[in-house]
Scaffold this active site. Structure first.
Site, PDB file in Angstrom:
ATOM      1  N   SER A   7      -6.965  -4.353  -7.856  1.00 14.94           N
ATOM      2  CA  SER A   7      -6.231  -3.892  -6.681  1.00 14.94           C
ATOM      3  C   SER A   7      -5.009  -4.773  -6.477  1.00 14.94           C
ATOM      4  CB  SER A   7      -7.117  -3.961  -5.439  1.00 14.94           C
ATOM      5  OG  SER A   7      -6.321  -3.780  -4.281  1.00 14.94           O
ATOM      6  N   HIS A  31      -5.568   0.048  -8.879  1.00 15.53           N
ATOM      7  CA  HIS A  31      -5.864   0.482  -7.508  1.00 15.53           C
ATOM      8  C   HIS A  31      -4.698   0.091  -6.595  1.00 15.53           C
ATOM      9  CE1 HIS A  31      -8.758   1.647  -4.352  1.00 15.53           C
ATOM     10  NE2 HIS A  31      -8.279   0.627  -3.647  1.00 15.53           N
ATOM     11  N   ASP A  33      -3.373   0.160  -2.771  1.00 15.82           N
ATOM     12  CA  ASP A  33      -3.799   0.302  -1.381  1.00 15.82           C
ATOM     13  C   ASP A  33      -2.612   0.633  -0.491  1.00 15.82           C
ATOM     14  OD1 ASP A  33      -6.649  -0.228  -1.356  1.00 15.82           O
ATOM     15  OD2 ASP A  33      -6.112  -2.244  -2.038  1.00 15.82           O
ATOM     16  N   MET A  35      -1.381   1.511   3.239  1.00 10.83           N
ATOM     17  CA  MET A  35      -1.819   1.339   4.636  1.00 10.83           C
ATOM     18  C   MET A  35      -0.648   1.621   5.570  1.00 10.83           C
ATOM     19  SD  MET A  35      -4.025  -2.152   4.300  1.00 10.83           S
ATOM     20  CE  MET A  35      -5.110  -2.471   2.888  1.00 10.83           C
ATOM     21  N   HIS A  64      -5.221   4.635  -2.969  1.00 11.13           N
ATOM     22  CA  HIS A  64      -6.189   4.664  -1.870  1.00 11.13           C
ATOM     23  C   HIS A  64      -5.394   4.763  -0.576  1.00 11.13           C
ATOM     24  CE1 HIS A  64      -9.487   2.146   0.397  1.00 11.13           C
ATOM     25  NE2 HIS A  64      -9.356   3.373   0.877  1.00 11.13           N
ATOM     26  N   MET A  66      -5.024   4.761   3.034  1.00 14.92           N
ATOM     27  CA  MET A  66      -5.596   4.370   4.330  1.00 14.92           C
ATOM     28  C   MET A  66      -4.547   4.688   5.388  1.00 14.92           C
ATOM     29  SD  MET A  66      -7.364   0.863   2.986  1.00 14.92           S
ATOM     30  CE  MET A  66      -6.311   0.849   1.538  1.00 14.92           C
ATOM     31  N   MET A 134     -16.385   2.187   0.712  1.00 15.77           N
ATOM     32  CA  MET A 134     -15.817   0.905   1.136  1.00 15.77           C
ATOM     33  C   MET A 134     -16.939  -0.107   1.346  1.00 15.77           C
ATOM     34  SD  MET A 134     -12.525   1.147   1.198  1.00 15.77           S
ATOM     35  CE  MET A 134     -12.319  -0.526   1.809  1.00 15.77           C
ATOM     36  N   ASP A 172     -15.282  -0.762  -3.260  1.00 14.33           N
ATOM     37  CA  ASP A 172     -13.993  -1.396  -2.971  1.00 14.33           C
ATOM     38  C   ASP A 172     -14.162  -2.363  -1.814  1.00 14.33           C
ATOM     39  OD1 ASP A 172     -11.348  -2.019  -2.556  1.00 14.33           O
ATOM     40  OD2 ASP A 172     -10.773  -0.039  -1.808  1.00 14.33           O
TER      41      ASP A 172
HETATM   42  C1  DX5 Z   1      -9.118  -3.113   1.489  1.00 16.81           C
HETATM   43  C2  DX5 Z   1      -8.657  -2.456   0.234  1.00 16.81           C
HETATM   44  C3  DX5 Z   1      -9.173  -3.048  -0.996  1.00 16.81           C
HETATM   45  C4  DX5 Z   1      -8.745  -4.481  -1.219  1.00 16.81           C
HETATM   46  C5  DX5 Z   1      -9.909  -5.176  -1.820  1.00 16.81           C
HETATM   47  O1  DX5 Z   1      -8.788  -2.316   2.569  1.00 16.81           O
HETATM   48  O2  DX5 Z   1      -9.031  -1.078   0.218  1.00 16.81           O
HETATM   49  O3  DX5 Z   1      -8.801  -2.270  -2.138  1.00 16.81           O
HETATM   50  O4  DX5 Z   1      -7.654  -4.627  -2.074  1.00 16.81           O
HETATM   51  O5  DX5 Z   1      -9.601  -6.515  -1.869  1.00 16.81           O
HETATM   52  P1  DX5 Z   1     -10.722  -7.589  -2.242  1.00 16.81           P
HETATM   53  O6  DX5 Z   1     -11.156  -7.280  -3.631  1.00 16.81           O
HETATM   54  O7  DX5 Z   1      -9.988  -8.891  -2.114  1.00 16.81           O
HETATM   55  O8  DX5 Z   1     -11.817  -7.435  -1.247  1.00 16.81           O
HETATM   56 ZN    ZN Z   2      -8.653   0.016  -1.667  1.00 11.56          ZN
END
Ligand code: DX5
Ligand code: ZN
Length: 215
Positions: A7, A31, A33, A35, A64, A66, A134, A172
Protein backbone atom coordinates in the site's frame (compact mmCIF):
# COMPACT_ATOMS: atom_id res chain seq x y z
CA UNK A 1 -2.37 -18.63 -4.09
CA UNK A 2 -1.49 -15.74 -1.80
CA UNK A 3 -0.91 -12.34 -3.28
CA UNK A 4 0.89 -9.35 -1.78
CA UNK A 5 -0.37 -5.80 -2.26
CA UNK A 6 1.97 -3.09 -1.00
CA UNK A 7 0.00 0.00 0.00
CA UNK A 8 1.62 3.21 -1.17
CA UNK A 9 -0.06 5.14 1.65
CA UNK A 10 3.08 4.55 3.71
CA UNK A 11 5.55 5.30 0.89
CA UNK A 12 7.40 8.60 0.44
CA UNK A 13 4.94 10.54 -1.73
CA UNK A 14 7.78 12.71 -2.97
CA UNK A 15 9.52 9.68 -4.43
CA UNK A 16 6.53 7.54 -5.23
CA UNK A 17 7.65 6.07 -8.54
CA UNK A 18 10.97 5.00 -7.01
CA UNK A 19 9.19 3.43 -4.04
CA UNK A 20 6.92 1.45 -6.35
CA UNK A 21 9.75 0.31 -8.58
CA UNK A 22 11.66 -0.90 -5.52
CA UNK A 23 8.90 -3.26 -4.38
CA UNK A 24 7.58 -4.25 -7.81
CA UNK A 25 9.35 -7.66 -7.91
CA UNK A 26 7.40 -8.76 -4.82
CA UNK A 27 4.14 -6.94 -5.57
CA UNK A 28 1.22 -8.75 -7.17
CA UNK A 29 -0.98 -5.66 -6.91
CA UNK A 30 -0.29 -2.08 -5.93
CA UNK A 31 -2.81 -0.89 -3.36
CA UNK A 32 -3.79 2.77 -3.74
CA UNK A 33 -5.68 4.32 -0.82
CA UNK A 34 -7.97 7.12 -1.90
CA UNK A 35 -9.44 9.21 0.95
CA UNK A 36 -11.73 12.21 0.74
CA UNK A 37 -11.75 13.73 4.23
CA UNK A 38 -15.44 12.79 4.59
CA UNK A 39 -15.81 9.01 4.50
CA UNK A 40 -12.60 8.95 6.54
CA UNK A 41 -10.91 11.80 8.40
CA UNK A 42 -7.92 11.98 6.09
CA UNK A 43 -7.05 13.17 2.60
CA UNK A 44 -4.74 11.35 0.24
CA UNK A 45 -4.49 11.03 -3.50
CA UNK A 46 -6.68 10.80 -6.54
CA UNK A 47 -6.68 10.03 -10.26
CA UNK A 48 -3.85 12.42 -11.26
CA UNK A 49 -1.40 10.51 -9.08
CA UNK A 50 -2.63 7.18 -10.45
CA UNK A 51 -2.16 8.54 -13.96
CA UNK A 52 1.38 9.72 -13.18
CA UNK A 53 2.34 6.37 -11.66
CA UNK A 54 0.85 4.48 -14.61
CA UNK A 55 3.73 5.52 -16.85
CA UNK A 56 6.28 4.12 -14.37
CA UNK A 57 4.97 0.59 -13.83
CA UNK A 58 2.87 -2.18 -15.31
CA UNK A 59 1.67 -3.32 -11.88
CA UNK A 60 -2.03 -3.94 -11.30
CA UNK A 61 -3.50 -0.84 -9.61
CA UNK A 62 -5.93 -1.86 -6.87
CA UNK A 63 -7.66 1.38 -5.88
CA UNK A 64 -9.39 1.42 -2.49
CA UNK A 65 -11.93 4.22 -2.56
CA UNK A 66 -12.59 5.52 0.95
CA UNK A 67 -14.88 8.26 -0.31
CA UNK A 68 -18.54 9.16 0.16
CA UNK A 69 -19.28 9.47 -3.55
CA UNK A 70 -17.19 6.89 -5.46
CA UNK A 71 -19.55 7.04 -8.44
CA UNK A 72 -18.32 10.55 -9.21
CA UNK A 73 -14.77 9.31 -9.75
CA UNK A 74 -14.89 5.84 -11.31
CA UNK A 75 -14.46 7.08 -14.85
CA UNK A 76 -11.52 9.24 -13.78
CA UNK A 77 -9.83 6.27 -12.13
CA UNK A 78 -10.42 4.06 -15.16
CA UNK A 79 -9.03 6.74 -17.48
CA UNK A 80 -6.03 7.19 -15.17
CA UNK A 81 -5.14 3.51 -15.52
CA UNK A 82 -6.68 1.83 -12.48
CA UNK A 83 -7.29 -1.91 -12.94
CA UNK A 84 -9.75 -2.44 -10.12
CA UNK A 85 -11.61 -0.24 -7.66
CA UNK A 86 -13.11 -1.17 -4.31
CA UNK A 87 -16.06 0.78 -2.97
CA UNK A 88 -17.28 0.54 0.62
CA UNK A 89 -20.53 -1.25 1.38
CA UNK A 90 -21.19 1.49 3.94
CA UNK A 91 -21.77 4.12 1.22
CA UNK A 92 -24.95 2.24 0.20
CA UNK A 93 -26.53 1.56 -3.19
CA UNK A 94 -23.47 -0.29 -4.48
CA UNK A 95 -25.11 -2.23 -7.33
CA UNK A 96 -25.12 0.73 -9.77
CA UNK A 97 -21.48 1.35 -8.85
CA UNK A 98 -20.64 -2.26 -9.78
CA UNK A 99 -22.40 -1.80 -13.13
CA UNK A 100 -20.45 1.36 -13.79
CA UNK A 101 -17.17 -0.36 -12.94
CA UNK A 102 -17.97 -3.23 -15.31
CA UNK A 103 -18.86 -0.74 -18.05
CA UNK A 104 -15.50 0.95 -17.56
CA UNK A 105 -13.61 -2.35 -17.62
CA UNK A 106 -12.62 -2.14 -13.97
CA UNK A 107 -12.48 -5.16 -11.69
CA UNK A 108 -15.05 -4.81 -8.92
CA UNK A 109 -14.17 -4.74 -5.24
CA UNK A 110 -16.35 -4.34 -2.17
CA UNK A 111 -14.83 -3.13 1.10
CA UNK A 112 -16.21 -3.73 4.58
CA UNK A 113 -15.31 -1.73 7.70
CA UNK A 114 -14.42 -3.56 10.93
CA UNK A 115 -17.68 -2.69 12.66
CA UNK A 116 -19.87 -3.63 9.69
CA UNK A 117 -21.27 -7.18 9.84
CA UNK A 118 -19.95 -9.50 7.16
CA UNK A 119 -23.58 -10.27 6.29
CA UNK A 120 -23.82 -6.82 4.70
CA UNK A 121 -21.46 -8.00 1.97
CA UNK A 122 -22.73 -11.52 1.35
CA UNK A 123 -25.64 -10.59 -0.98
CA UNK A 124 -23.09 -9.08 -3.39
CA UNK A 125 -20.52 -11.85 -3.42
CA UNK A 126 -21.46 -13.14 -6.85
CA UNK A 127 -21.13 -9.61 -8.30
CA UNK A 128 -17.59 -8.84 -7.17
CA UNK A 129 -14.04 -9.90 -7.95
CA UNK A 130 -12.65 -8.94 -4.58
CA UNK A 131 -13.95 -8.64 -1.04
CA UNK A 132 -11.85 -6.31 1.11
CA UNK A 133 -12.15 -6.90 4.84
CA UNK A 134 -10.72 -3.95 6.74
CA UNK A 135 -8.57 -5.12 9.64
CA UNK A 136 -8.19 -1.56 10.96
CA UNK A 137 -10.54 1.40 10.94
CA UNK A 138 -9.95 3.03 7.57
CA UNK A 139 -8.17 6.35 7.33
CA UNK A 140 -4.60 5.87 8.43
CA UNK A 141 -1.65 3.56 8.03
CA UNK A 142 0.28 2.14 10.95
CA UNK A 143 -2.64 0.99 13.10
CA UNK A 144 -2.86 -2.31 14.98
CA UNK A 145 -4.50 -5.35 13.34
CA UNK A 146 -7.98 -6.04 14.74
CA UNK A 147 -7.95 -9.81 15.28
CA UNK A 148 -11.73 -9.94 15.89
CA UNK A 149 -12.23 -9.36 12.15
CA UNK A 150 -10.95 -12.91 11.55
CA UNK A 151 -14.39 -14.26 12.47
CA UNK A 152 -15.78 -12.28 9.53
CA UNK A 153 -13.00 -13.44 7.22
CA UNK A 154 -13.80 -17.05 8.10
CA UNK A 155 -17.49 -16.55 7.32
CA UNK A 156 -16.65 -14.87 4.01
CA UNK A 157 -14.23 -17.66 3.07
CA UNK A 158 -16.80 -20.34 3.87
CA UNK A 159 -19.43 -18.59 1.81
CA UNK A 160 -17.10 -18.01 -1.17
CA UNK A 161 -16.08 -21.67 -1.19
CA UNK A 162 -19.57 -23.01 -0.52
CA UNK A 163 -20.89 -21.10 -3.52
CA UNK A 164 -17.88 -21.96 -5.69
CA UNK A 165 -17.11 -18.29 -6.35
CA UNK A 166 -13.81 -16.89 -7.58
CA UNK A 167 -13.74 -13.91 -5.24
CA UNK A 168 -10.39 -12.75 -3.88
CA UNK A 169 -10.48 -12.17 -0.13
CA UNK A 170 -8.31 -9.24 0.84
CA UNK A 171 -7.26 -8.05 4.29
CA UNK A 172 -6.09 -4.49 4.79
CA UNK A 173 -4.66 -2.89 7.89
CA UNK A 174 -1.96 -3.89 10.35
CA UNK A 175 -0.72 -6.68 8.11
CA UNK A 176 2.86 -7.78 8.75
CA UNK A 177 4.86 -10.99 9.07
CA UNK A 178 3.04 -11.92 12.28
CA UNK A 179 -0.53 -11.02 11.37
CA UNK A 180 -0.56 -12.13 7.72
CA UNK A 181 -0.44 -15.83 8.66
CA UNK A 182 -3.32 -15.29 11.09
CA UNK A 183 -5.39 -13.79 8.28
CA UNK A 184 -4.28 -16.53 5.89
CA UNK A 185 -5.43 -19.18 8.36
CA UNK A 186 -8.84 -17.48 8.45
CA UNK A 187 -9.03 -17.66 4.65
CA UNK A 188 -7.59 -14.41 3.29
CA UNK A 189 -5.58 -14.63 0.08
CA UNK A 190 -4.63 -11.02 -0.71
CA UNK A 191 -2.54 -9.16 1.85
CA UNK A 192 -2.30 -5.37 1.82
CA UNK A 193 0.65 -4.00 3.75
CA UNK A 194 1.69 -0.37 3.98
CA UNK A 195 3.90 0.49 6.91
CA UNK A 196 5.27 -3.04 7.29
CA UNK A 197 6.72 -2.69 3.79
CA UNK A 198 7.44 0.98 3.18
CA UNK A 199 8.66 1.84 6.67
CA UNK A 200 11.09 -1.09 6.61
CA UNK A 201 14.77 -0.47 5.92
CA UNK A 202 14.48 -2.82 2.95
CA UNK A 203 10.92 -2.67 1.55
CA UNK A 204 11.50 -5.35 -1.06
CA UNK A 205 12.75 -7.79 1.55
CA UNK A 206 9.88 -6.87 3.88
CA UNK A 207 7.38 -7.75 1.15
CA UNK A 208 9.25 -10.99 0.49
CA UNK A 209 9.08 -11.92 4.17
CA UNK A 210 5.34 -11.33 4.30
CA UNK A 211 4.96 -13.55 1.24
CA UNK A 212 7.06 -16.28 2.88
CA UNK A 213 4.93 -16.02 6.03
CA UNK A 214 1.78 -16.91 4.08
CA UNK A 215 3.27 -19.29 1.53
C1 DX5 B 1 -6.08 2.27 5.80
C2 DX5 B 1 -5.74 1.81 4.42
C3 DX5 B 1 -4.71 0.78 4.35
C4 DX5 B 1 -3.36 1.23 4.87
C5 DX5 B 1 -2.78 0.06 5.58
O1 DX5 B 1 -7.23 3.02 5.75
O2 DX5 B 1 -6.89 1.28 3.77
O3 DX5 B 1 -4.55 0.30 3.01
O4 DX5 B 1 -2.47 1.63 3.88
O5 DX5 B 1 -1.63 0.50 6.20
P1 DX5 B 1 -0.88 -0.44 7.25
O6 DX5 B 1 -0.43 -1.64 6.49
O7 DX5 B 1 0.25 0.43 7.73
O8 DX5 B 1 -1.86 -0.77 8.32
ZN1 ZN C 1 -6.55 0.32 1.80
Amino acid sequence: MSRIAPSILSADFGLLADAVTAVAPEADLLHVDVMDGHFVPNLTIGPPVVKSLRSHTDLYFDCHLMVDNPGDFLDDFAAAGANGCSVHVEVGDVVPLFAEMRRLGLDVGLAVNPETPVEASLPYLADVDLLLMMTVHPGFGGQAFIADVMDKVKVAREEIDRRGLKVALQVDGGINEETAPVAAAAGADVFVAGSAIFHADDPLNAARRIRSAVA
